[in-house]
Design an enzyme around this catalytic site. Structure first.
Site, PDB file in Angstrom:
ATOM      1  N   SER A 150     -84.283 -38.108 -29.147  1.00  0.00           N
ATOM      2  CA  SER A 150     -83.901 -36.688 -29.225  1.00  0.00           C
ATOM      3  C   SER A 150     -83.470 -36.092 -27.894  1.00  0.00           C
ATOM      4  O   SER A 150     -83.743 -34.923 -27.604  1.00  0.00           O
ATOM      5  CB  SER A 150     -85.059 -35.870 -29.822  1.00  0.00           C
ATOM      6  OG  SER A 150     -85.388 -36.325 -31.107  1.00  0.00           O
ATOM      7  N   HIS A 192     -93.203 -26.544  -1.492  1.00  0.00           N
ATOM      8  CA  HIS A 192     -94.006 -27.175  -2.535  1.00  0.00           C
ATOM      9  C   HIS A 192     -93.046 -27.813  -3.523  1.00  0.00           C
ATOM     10  O   HIS A 192     -92.055 -27.197  -3.908  1.00  0.00           O
ATOM     11  CB  HIS A 192     -94.879 -26.151  -3.262  1.00  0.00           C
ATOM     12  CG  HIS A 192     -95.460 -26.667  -4.550  1.00  0.00           C
ATOM     13  ND1 HIS A 192     -96.570 -27.490  -4.577  1.00  0.00           N
ATOM     14  CD2 HIS A 192     -95.067 -26.489  -5.844  1.00  0.00           C
ATOM     15  CE1 HIS A 192     -96.852 -27.789  -5.841  1.00  0.00           C
ATOM     16  NE2 HIS A 192     -95.953 -27.189  -6.625  1.00  0.00           N
ATOM     17  N   SER A 201     -93.042 -30.117  -7.237  1.00  0.00           N
ATOM     18  CA  SER A 201     -93.807 -30.707  -8.332  1.00  0.00           C
ATOM     19  C   SER A 201     -92.892 -30.892  -9.533  1.00  0.00           C
ATOM     20  O   SER A 201     -91.810 -30.312  -9.600  1.00  0.00           O
ATOM     21  CB  SER A 201     -95.005 -29.817  -8.702  1.00  0.00           C
ATOM     22  OG  SER A 201     -94.571 -28.591  -9.241  1.00  0.00           O
ATOM     23  N   SER A 261     -97.968 -36.553 -13.723  1.00  0.00           N
ATOM     24  CA  SER A 261     -97.977 -35.463 -12.749  1.00  0.00           C
ATOM     25  C   SER A 261     -97.648 -35.987 -11.349  1.00  0.00           C
ATOM     26  O   SER A 261     -98.207 -36.989 -10.894  1.00  0.00           O
ATOM     27  CB  SER A 261     -99.349 -34.788 -12.738  1.00  0.00           C
ATOM     28  OG  SER A 261     -99.393 -33.777 -11.750  1.00  0.00           O
ATOM     29  N   ASP A 288    -102.050 -36.645  -6.844  1.00  0.00           N
ATOM     30  CA  ASP A 288    -101.379 -37.446  -7.874  1.00  0.00           C
ATOM     31  C   ASP A 288    -100.607 -38.617  -7.291  1.00  0.00           C
ATOM     32  O   ASP A 288    -100.332 -39.589  -8.001  1.00  0.00           O
ATOM     33  CB  ASP A 288    -100.412 -36.578  -8.671  1.00  0.00           C
ATOM     34  CG  ASP A 288    -101.126 -35.535  -9.504  1.00  0.00           C
ATOM     35  OD1 ASP A 288    -102.142 -35.872 -10.127  1.00  0.00           O
ATOM     36  OD2 ASP A 288    -100.666 -34.371  -9.529  1.00  0.00           O
TER      37      ASP A 288
END
Length: 284
Positions: A110, A146, A148, A156, A198
């Site tokens: 998808s 930062h 992420s 993560s 992480d």
């Protein structure tokens, strides 16, 4: 508001000065957003070996693979908080960059977004007029970033860093240097713990140094980014781009990447990608 460089010092052939003048002319207009990095969309990119490792469990459950072909785009803008913080110098900005990888041709799953990286920054730039050899040291700055991918669990990825940057230029050539220090994070108590680092080895692959060169020939813009960890084992990356205006602000844009750290989910995986598309600006 004082202009970052005096009119007398402006070199009409300087790509850096041209961008500064354009930004100053539009910085206070309510319906204009100032670009930070390049804003582009590459509808077609080809990755020689997509990184399946982070998705192994999901792939085993749903029997899928990642396509070599995907779309990639970047949205990047900045906003000046204050000019001339320290008398007649020191310009404070906030910025945001979003980079996304879209498996748009993978109909079996998808067409999901494989990865999206978010990078807010706050930084201060200082006008300068030093000379190092043939290059003018036009700006230097410091900042916090930062980055992420907004995911949880095993997918993560994030890190925080302080950086210092300098910009050198001479007419149609400019060189940007960037050095950073990663802000340490606590170790995870267990591998599945939501708190803690992480990606503790991200500096091994992303390094601490990045150089970006820009050269303009007429309306052509050529850039090359080099990043390296300057250690053994040696990991790094190279990214080369070319752009040329096609209509209005729209530019034909091509990009080639080879190395580590193209995205956060792939920070420790070697990627080689080529893509074509359009941009609405270039670095300069």
């Amino acid at each position: 508001m004082k202009q970052m460089n005096t009119d007398e010092a402006i070199d009409k052939t300087s790509l850096v000065d041209d961008r500064v003048n354009d930004e100053l002319a539009t910085s206070e207009l309510p319906f204009v957003m100032t670009p930070h990095n390049v804003n582009y969309i590459l509808p077609v990119t080809y990755n020689t070996s997509p990184n399946m490792a982070p998705f192994e469990n999901e792939a085993a459950d749903h029997q899928f693979t990642l396509d070599n072909m995907e779309a990639k785009f970047q949205i990047s803008f900045k906003f000046p908080l204050m000019y001339n913080v320290f008398g007649d110098n020191g310009h404070l900005f906030v910025a945001y960059t979003n980079q996304s990888y879209w498996q748009v041709y993978n109909k079996e799953i998808s067409s999901p977004f494989r990865e999206t990286n978010h990078e807010p920054e706050i930084f201060m730039m200082f006008s300068n007029d030093g000379q190092i050899g043939l290059l003018r040291h036009s700006f230097w700055g410091i900042g916090f970033a930062h980055q992420s991918n907004g995911k949880s669990g095993d997918l993560s990825r994030s890190w925080n860093r302080l950086y210092a940057t300098s910009i050198f230029d001479s007419g149609p050539f400019a060189l940007a240097t960037k050095l950073w220090w990663r802000i340490p994070e606590d170790e995870k108590e267990t591998p599945s713990s939501p708190k803690g680092d992480d990606n503790p080895d991200i500096i091994d692959y992303m390094g601490n140094l990045e150089l970006t060169g820009i050269y303009g020939i007429d309306e052509h813009r050529f850039t090359m980014m080099l990043r390296n960890n300057l250690s053994n084992p040696n990991y790094g990356a190279i990214e080369a781009t070319w752009s040329y205006p096609i209509i209005g602000q729209l530019r034909f844009y091509t990009q080639y990447f080879n190395g580590y750290g193209e995205s956060l989910i792939d920070y420790n995986t070697h990627n080689q990608r080529i893509g074509i598309g359009v941009s609405i600006n270039d670095i300069l």
